[in-house]
Design a protein around this motif. Structure first.
Motif, PDB file in Angstrom:
ATOM      1  N   ARG A   1       0.858  -1.176   0.000  1.00  0.00           N
ATOM      2  CA  ARG A   1       0.000   0.000   0.000  1.00  0.00           C
ATOM      3  C   ARG A   1       0.901   1.234   0.000  1.00  0.00           C
ATOM      4  NH1 ARG A   1      -5.245  -1.691   2.075  1.00  0.00           N
ATOM      5  NH2 ARG A   1      -5.085  -3.898   2.629  1.00  0.00           N
ATOM      6  N   THR A   2       0.485   2.286  -0.672  1.00  0.00           N
ATOM      7  CA  THR A   2       1.285   3.504  -0.683  1.00  0.00           C
ATOM      8  C   THR A   2       1.163   4.217   0.659  1.00  0.00           C
ATOM      9  OG1 THR A   2      -0.460   4.987  -1.449  1.00  0.00           O
ATOM     10  CG2 THR A   2       0.761   3.744  -3.136  1.00  0.00           C
ATOM     11  N   ILE A   3       1.931   5.274   0.810  1.00  0.00           N
ATOM     12  CA  ILE A   3       1.859   6.066   2.047  1.00  0.00           C
ATOM     13  C   ILE A   3       0.497   6.722   2.197  1.00  0.00           C
ATOM     14  CG2 ILE A   3       4.331   6.452   2.251  1.00  0.00           C
ATOM     15  CD1 ILE A   3       3.986   9.119   0.818  1.00  0.00           C
ATOM     16  N   GLN A   4      -0.294   6.771   1.123  1.00  0.00           N
ATOM     17  CA  GLN A   4      -1.657   7.285   1.188  1.00  0.00           C
ATOM     18  C   GLN A   4      -2.688   6.159   1.264  1.00  0.00           C
ATOM     19  OE1 GLN A   4      -1.298   9.679  -2.463  1.00  0.00           O
ATOM     20  NE2 GLN A   4      -1.686  11.491  -1.199  1.00  0.00           N
ATOM     21  N   GLY A   5      -2.213   4.909   1.334  1.00  0.00           N
ATOM     22  CA  GLY A   5      -3.120   3.783   1.449  1.00  0.00           C
ATOM     23  C   GLY A   5      -3.655   3.259   0.144  1.00  0.00           C
ATOM     24  N   GLU A   6      -3.113   3.690  -0.975  1.00  0.00           N
ATOM     25  CA  GLU A   6      -3.615   3.254  -2.271  1.00  0.00           C
ATOM     26  C   GLU A   6      -3.034   1.895  -2.650  1.00  0.00           C
ATOM     27  OE1 GLU A   6      -2.775   6.302  -5.073  1.00  0.00           O
ATOM     28  OE2 GLU A   6      -4.200   7.732  -4.210  1.00  0.00           O
ATOM     29  N   LEU A   7      -3.782   1.158  -3.476  1.00  0.00           N
ATOM     30  CA  LEU A   7      -3.409  -0.189  -3.884  1.00  0.00           C
ATOM     31  C   LEU A   7      -3.407  -0.312  -5.400  1.00  0.00           C
ATOM     32  CD1 LEU A   7      -5.610  -2.285  -1.436  1.00  0.00           C
ATOM     33  CD2 LEU A   7      -3.120  -2.422  -1.587  1.00  0.00           C
ATOM     34  N   ASP A   8      -2.530  -1.169  -5.901  1.00  0.00           N
ATOM     35  CA  ASP A   8      -2.600  -1.573  -7.297  1.00  0.00           C
ATOM     36  C   ASP A   8      -3.740  -2.585  -7.422  1.00  0.00           C
ATOM     37  OD1 ASP A   8      -1.879  -3.702  -9.446  1.00  0.00           O
ATOM     38  OD2 ASP A   8      -0.655  -1.967  -9.991  1.00  0.00           O
ATOM     39  N   PRO A   9      -4.686  -2.393  -8.319  1.00  0.00           N
ATOM     40  CA  PRO A   9      -5.838  -3.306  -8.411  1.00  0.00           C
ATOM     41  C   PRO A   9      -5.438  -4.759  -8.649  1.00  0.00           C
ATOM     42  CG  PRO A   9      -6.266  -1.298  -9.654  1.00  0.00           C
ATOM     43  CD  PRO A   9      -4.827  -1.242  -9.247  1.00  0.00           C
ATOM     44  N   ALA A  10      -4.431  -4.988  -9.488  1.00  0.00           N
ATOM     45  CA  ALA A  10      -4.012  -6.362  -9.759  1.00  0.00           C
ATOM     46  C   ALA A  10      -3.403  -6.997  -8.511  1.00  0.00           C
ATOM     47  CB  ALA A  10      -3.004  -6.390 -10.910  1.00  0.00           C
ATOM     48  N   VAL A  11      -2.622  -6.228  -7.778  1.00  0.00           N
ATOM     49  CA  VAL A  11      -2.036  -6.727  -6.526  1.00  0.00           C
ATOM     50  C   VAL A  11      -3.148  -7.062  -5.535  1.00  0.00           C
ATOM     51  CG1 VAL A  11      -0.679  -6.072  -4.497  1.00  0.00           C
ATOM     52  CG2 VAL A  11       0.182  -5.554  -6.789  1.00  0.00           C
ATOM     53  N   ALA A  12      -4.093  -6.150  -5.391  1.00  0.00           N
ATOM     54  CA  ALA A  12      -5.186  -6.367  -4.442  1.00  0.00           C
ATOM     55  C   ALA A  12      -5.988  -7.617  -4.804  1.00  0.00           C
ATOM     56  CB  ALA A  12      -6.092  -5.143  -4.401  1.00  0.00           C
ATOM     57  N   GLY A  13      -6.183  -7.866  -6.102  1.00  0.00           N
ATOM     58  CA  GLY A  13      -6.944  -9.037  -6.514  1.00  0.00           C
ATOM     59  C   GLY A  13      -6.222 -10.338  -6.213  1.00  0.00           C
ATOM     60  N   THR A  14      -4.931 -10.379  -6.508  1.00  0.00           N
ATOM     61  CA  THR A  14      -4.154 -11.594  -6.263  1.00  0.00           C
ATOM     62  C   THR A  14      -3.941 -11.837  -4.781  1.00  0.00           C
ATOM     63  OG1 THR A  14      -3.003 -11.324  -8.377  1.00  0.00           O
ATOM     64  CG2 THR A  14      -1.965 -12.764  -6.741  1.00  0.00           C
ATOM     65  N   GLY A  15      -3.667 -10.765  -4.041  1.00  0.00           N
ATOM     66  CA  GLY A  15      -3.404 -10.892  -2.608  1.00  0.00           C
ATOM     67  C   GLY A  15      -4.648 -10.892  -1.750  1.00  0.00           C
ATOM     68  N   ARG A  16      -5.816 -10.682  -2.336  1.00  0.00           N
ATOM     69  CA  ARG A  16      -7.079 -10.613  -1.593  1.00  0.00           C
ATOM     70  C   ARG A  16      -7.044  -9.478  -0.561  1.00  0.00           C
ATOM     71  NH1 ARG A  16      -6.349 -14.834  -5.117  1.00  0.00           N
ATOM     72  NH2 ARG A  16      -7.935 -16.461  -4.902  1.00  0.00           N
ATOM     73  N   TYR A  17      -6.474  -8.311  -0.939  1.00  0.00           N
ATOM     74  CA  TYR A  17      -6.407  -7.178  -0.023  1.00  0.00           C
ATOM     75  C   TYR A  17      -7.757  -6.462   0.033  1.00  0.00           C
ATOM     76  CZ  TYR A  17      -1.239  -7.195  -0.666  1.00  0.00           C
ATOM     77  OH  TYR A  17       0.089  -7.515  -0.733  1.00  0.00           O
ATOM     78  N   PRO A  18      -8.217  -6.068   1.206  1.00  0.00           N
ATOM     79  CA  PRO A  18      -9.352  -5.140   1.267  1.00  0.00           C
ATOM     80  C   PRO A  18      -8.859  -3.726   0.968  1.00  0.00           C
ATOM     81  CG  PRO A  18      -8.585  -5.613   3.469  1.00  0.00           C
ATOM     82  CD  PRO A  18      -7.755  -6.464   2.541  1.00  0.00           C
ATOM     83  N   GLU A  19      -9.775  -2.855   0.645  1.00  0.00           N
ATOM     84  CA  GLU A  19      -9.362  -1.500   0.272  1.00  0.00           C
ATOM     85  C   GLU A  19      -8.836  -0.720   1.470  1.00  0.00           C
ATOM     86  OE1 GLU A  19     -11.254   2.503  -1.842  1.00  0.00           O
ATOM     87  OE2 GLU A  19     -12.243   0.557  -2.026  1.00  0.00           O
ATOM     88  N   GLY A  20      -9.509  -0.831   2.615  1.00  0.00           N
ATOM     89  CA  GLY A  20      -9.105  -0.054   3.775  1.00  0.00           C
ATOM     90  C   GLY A  20      -8.587  -0.921   4.902  1.00  0.00           C
ATOM     91  N   LEU A  21      -7.954  -0.288   5.881  1.00  0.00           N
ATOM     92  CA  LEU A  21      -7.417  -0.974   7.050  1.00  0.00           C
ATOM     93  C   LEU A  21      -7.834  -0.262   8.320  1.00  0.00           C
ATOM     94  CD1 LEU A  21      -3.703  -1.673   5.993  1.00  0.00           C
ATOM     95  CD2 LEU A  21      -5.583  -3.317   6.048  1.00  0.00           C
ATOM     96  N   GLN A  22      -7.920  -1.016   9.403  1.00  0.00           N
ATOM     97  CA  GLN A  22      -8.114  -0.449  10.729  1.00  0.00           C
ATOM     98  C   GLN A  22      -6.845  -0.737  11.531  1.00  0.00           C
ATOM     99  OE1 GLN A  22     -11.605  -1.754  12.820  1.00  0.00           O
ATOM    100  NE2 GLN A  22     -11.002  -0.780  14.738  1.00  0.00           N
ATOM    101  N   PRO A  23      -5.898   0.224  11.578  1.00  0.00           N
ATOM    102  CA  PRO A  23      -4.606  -0.052  12.221  1.00  0.00           C
ATOM    103  C   PRO A  23      -4.710  -0.141  13.738  1.00  0.00           C
ATOM    104  CG  PRO A  23      -4.479   1.826  10.706  1.00  0.00           C
ATOM    105  CD  PRO A  23      -5.924   1.554  10.958  1.00  0.00           C
ATOM    106  N   LEU A  24      -3.976  -1.068  14.302  1.00  0.00           N
ATOM    107  CA  LEU A  24      -3.791  -1.131  15.746  1.00  0.00           C
ATOM    108  C   LEU A  24      -2.579  -0.291  16.130  1.00  0.00           C
ATOM    109  CD1 LEU A  24      -4.325  -4.941  16.466  1.00  0.00           C
ATOM    110  CD2 LEU A  24      -5.858  -3.065  17.097  1.00  0.00           C
ATOM    111  N   PRO A  25      -2.571   0.278  17.335  1.00  0.00           N
ATOM    112  CA  PRO A  25      -1.426   1.087  17.740  1.00  0.00           C
ATOM    113  C   PRO A  25      -0.172   0.241  17.934  1.00  0.00           C
ATOM    114  CG  PRO A  25      -2.930   0.783  19.584  1.00  0.00           C
ATOM    115  CD  PRO A  25      -3.622   0.226  18.370  1.00  0.00           C
ATOM    116  N   LEU A  26       0.958   0.774  17.524  1.00  0.00           N
ATOM    117  CA  LEU A  26       2.242   0.105  17.721  1.00  0.00           C
ATOM    118  C   LEU A  26       2.714   0.357  19.149  1.00  0.00           C
ATOM    119  CD1 LEU A  26       4.662  -1.408  16.426  1.00  0.00           C
ATOM    120  CD2 LEU A  26       5.631   0.853  15.917  1.00  0.00           C
ATOM    121  N   PRO A  27       3.042  -0.698  19.895  1.00  0.00           N
ATOM    122  CA  PRO A  27       3.524  -0.491  21.267  1.00  0.00           C
ATOM    123  C   PRO A  27       4.780   0.373  21.312  1.00  0.00           C
ATOM    124  CG  PRO A  27       2.963  -2.796  20.905  1.00  0.00           C
ATOM    125  CD  PRO A  27       2.920  -2.126  19.568  1.00  0.00           C
ATOM    126  N   GLU A  28       4.962   1.050  22.426  1.00  0.00           N
ATOM    127  CA  GLU A  28       6.166   1.852  22.626  1.00  0.00           C
ATOM    128  C   GLU A  28       7.377   0.945  22.785  1.00  0.00           C
ATOM    129  OE1 GLU A  28       6.403   5.020  22.273  1.00  0.00           O
ATOM    130  OE2 GLU A  28       4.256   5.303  21.962  1.00  0.00           O
TER     131      GLU A  28
END
Length: 641
Positions: A388-415
């Motif tokens: 995914r790009t730094i803006q969260g964009e996806l290549d459609p072919a990549v998303a299709g092969t990898g079964r990526y959803p369009e959006g994500l719900q990120p969990l916080p990274l521990p300190e």
């Protein structure tokens, strides 16, 4: 018979899913030096989410355009060394190639970017220690791990307070649960994602497949990478803590040493079928199982970066994590499961290192390269590389092969302190091993001058014992025979808690002498069967085989029979067989093995140079243990060739 064996090049056939993968390099914390982040406007931000450091342009907002020089600078070019993780090495190389394809002029010079790759945790240790033993000309000016977690753990090491915890994010990849599609569908997870707690509860239910009408899939096999060297392994451990604590939004305020929490995490780790160094090692063996026609023999689920699902589904795998092999797509693709409640996201942060070996021209070249990486042209490379790009964009072919959803719900990274505490606690919570060392004592093990292969194997076992804890169960057996006599000496020290068995193993190991023949198939069959009879579900049950030659015996035993035995055991009492062979000799497959054929047994490995045979035994064991109890005290050891 022993003389004849010594003349032939030793070889082993392969077994689909019991093979050891490349050596696990250890994360060494301690020592540090200043690391300097780039002064891009996009760097500002608190870095408090798993998305990583710095703010990025909002989705839809135009990115900057690459502006290469009108004419390339003069030679000799500035050498720009870039150190990346195994996970993002392909992307980094693609960015370097695209950057170098256009004329660049930095301080009047052309720029030559070179990318080197290393396990994330190992790179963190080397960075904090200022790359000991590496020629200054070969040290990196840019460090690009695949997650800010490694910036934080490197900075939290002794003397590492000057190491920043944030970098400039170049790409993003979610850490997901990967499953064969048929298994995901059987659970209904392909249409309704489970919570992380539900994932761990399902892994604990070893009869789930039988209840769903798939008894032929055996037990639920849940794999994880090492949290000491792999981002997905570290994030899997963080998810285990989060689920045990009942709070998926962060552990930074939790007491990670609280007995109740440690006990819950330890109980959760019992669901792990086994650990391996990196996600690539798992997926290599998944592909072998797929080629053999039964992926369920090796895996039900594994926690990996989504980018690896894309790689796997298009037929790209890696046996050692370093070199990729491309082939046809697998018979059964993997499904990336994004648990409800959120996923950790690897943010691929870049920092410019401030070592004395980084000159002013290298700093300028590093700035120029990373400025390119966040342009529209650089981010197109990121998308094409499976991210995914730094803006969260996806290549459609990549998303299709990898079964990526369009959006994500990120969990916080521990300190940083939380991440380091989880790693430090890992020896306390990891699933324990029940291991039998199986040593070849045939005549060919003593036929060289100087230190013999048998002695090197003995030394390797002694060193390997230091990777276990007192409540791991360890034993020793050896095999050979004279003429048509029985296999001997057999069990040398029965499997028992190491706290009570270590002295006995060491003493009896030293007494072992070479005999004659090499009944390899018979020995593995007998002791794998014995381990299966005494199988303990709360342990990782394994055999560690050390040998220098192929099966050479008048005794009964062959590849098909052994393969069938191990397949049968796998459904209810899986015993991992890790094979460690003498260095410098080439691995060959068993006669008749071909892609897609069931079979393959006892994968062999060779180390980086002839004469280092068996010395990496301890590191191989970390594929079973996911890291050793003394991880900070063990020197770095590179991967097997």
């Amino acid at each position: 018979m022993g003389r004849r064996r010594a003349e032939a090049a030793p070889s082993y056939p392969r077994w689909v899913w019991f093979a050891a993968a490349a050596a696990v390099a250890l994360l060494i914390l301690g020592g540090a030096f200043a690391v300097r982040t780039l002064l891009f406007p996009a760097e500002s931000g608190d870095g408090g989410t798993a998305g990583g450091a710095g703010s990025n342009p909002p989705a839809g907002e135009p990115l900057a355009q690459d502006r290469p020089a009108a004419v390339a600078g003069s030679s000799p070019c500035i050498n720009l060394n870039i150190l990346t993780s195994l996970e993002n090495a392909d992307m980094a190389r693609a960015l370097a190639a695209e950057y170098a394809a256009k004329p660049r002029n930095v301080d009047g010079k052309c720029v030559k970017p070179t990318v080197a790759q290393e396990k994330s945790g190992t790179a963190a240790g080397k960075t904090a220690a200022q790359f000991p033993g590496v020629d200054p000309a070969d040290r990196p000016a840019v460090w690009l791990p695949d997650s800010s977690a490694w910036l934080r753990t490197a900075g939290a090491g002794e003397g590492g307070s000057s190491v920043p915890q944030e970098g400039v994010s170049l790409a993003r990849s979610a850490v997901v649960v990967a499953m064969p599609e048929s298994m995901a569908a059987a659970l209904g997870w392909d249409s309704k994602p489970p919570s992380w707690s539900n994932v761990f509860r399902t892994a604990e239910d070893q009869d789930v497949w039988a209840r769903l009408g798939h008894a032929d899939w055996g037990k639920f096999k849940f794999g994880k990478a090492s949290p000491l060297v792999s981002t997905s392994g570290l994030m899997a451990l963080a998810a285990s803590y989060d689920a045990a604590d009942g709070n998926m939004q962060g552990l930074d305020d939790a007491d990670l040493k609280a007995p109740s929490l440690v006990e819950r995490v330890r109980a959760g780790e019992l669901r792990t079928s086994h650990y391996m160094a990196t996600p690539e090692h798992f997926l290599w063996h998944v592909r072998e199982a797929d080629d053999a026609g039964n992926v369920s023999e090796f895996l039900s689920a594994v926690i990996v970066d989504e980018k690896f699902v894309w790689d796997y589904n298009r037929g790209v795998v890696s046996e050692d994590g370093l070199t990729k092999q491309s082939g046809p797509a697998p018979s059964e693709p993997l499904r990336a499961i994004y648990p409800a409640g959120g996923v950790h996201v690897a943010d691929n942060p870049a920092v410019i290192l401030e070592g004395e070996w980084v000159g002013n021209q290298q700093r300028l070249a590093a700035r120029d390269f990373l400025a390119f990486a966040v342009t529209e042209q650089g981010q197109n490379v990121v998308k094409a590389s499976g991210y995914r790009t730094i803006q969260g964009e996806l290549d459609p072919a990549v998303a299709g092969t990898g079964r990526y959803p369009e959006g994500l719900q990120p969990l916080p990274l521990p300190e940083a302190e939380t991440l380091v505490a989880m790693q430090d606690n890992f020896p306390e919570v990891r699933k324990r091993a029940r291991a039998l060392f199986l040593l070849d004592v045939s005549e060919s093990m003593i036929q060289e001058q100087g230190v013999t292969k048998l002695q090197r194997a003995k030394d390797a076992v002694v060193k390997a014992l230091n990777h276990f804890t007192g409540d791991d169960e360890v034993g020793l057996a050896a095999f050979s025979h004279v003429d048509d006599g029985p296999l001997q000496p057999g069990i040398v020290s029965p499997v028992a808690p190491l706290s009570t068995n270590k002295a006995d193993i060491t003493a009896k190991l030293n007494e072992l002498q070479a005999v004659d023949a090499t009944p390899l198939f018979e020995a593995v069959s007998r002791f794998a069967g014995d381990q299966a009879k005494d199988y303990k579900d709360s342990f990782i049950n394994t055999i560690v085989l050390l040998s220098d030659g192929k099966n050479d015996s008048t005794h009964q035993g062959d590849l098909p029979g052994l393969a069938e035995q191990l397949r049968h055991q796998n459904h209810t009492t899986p015993v991992l067989v890790f094979t460690l062979a003498w260095a410098g000799s080439r691995r060959t497959d068993a006669p008749g093995n071909s892609q897609g054929q069931r079979g393959a047994l006892l994968r062999r490995h060779r180390s980086e140079q002839t004469g280092r045979g068996f010395r990496r035994t301890g590191n191989q064991l970390l594929n079973v243990l996911g890291g050793g109890p003394n991880r900070k005290k063990i020197p770095f050891s590179g991967p097997l060739a």
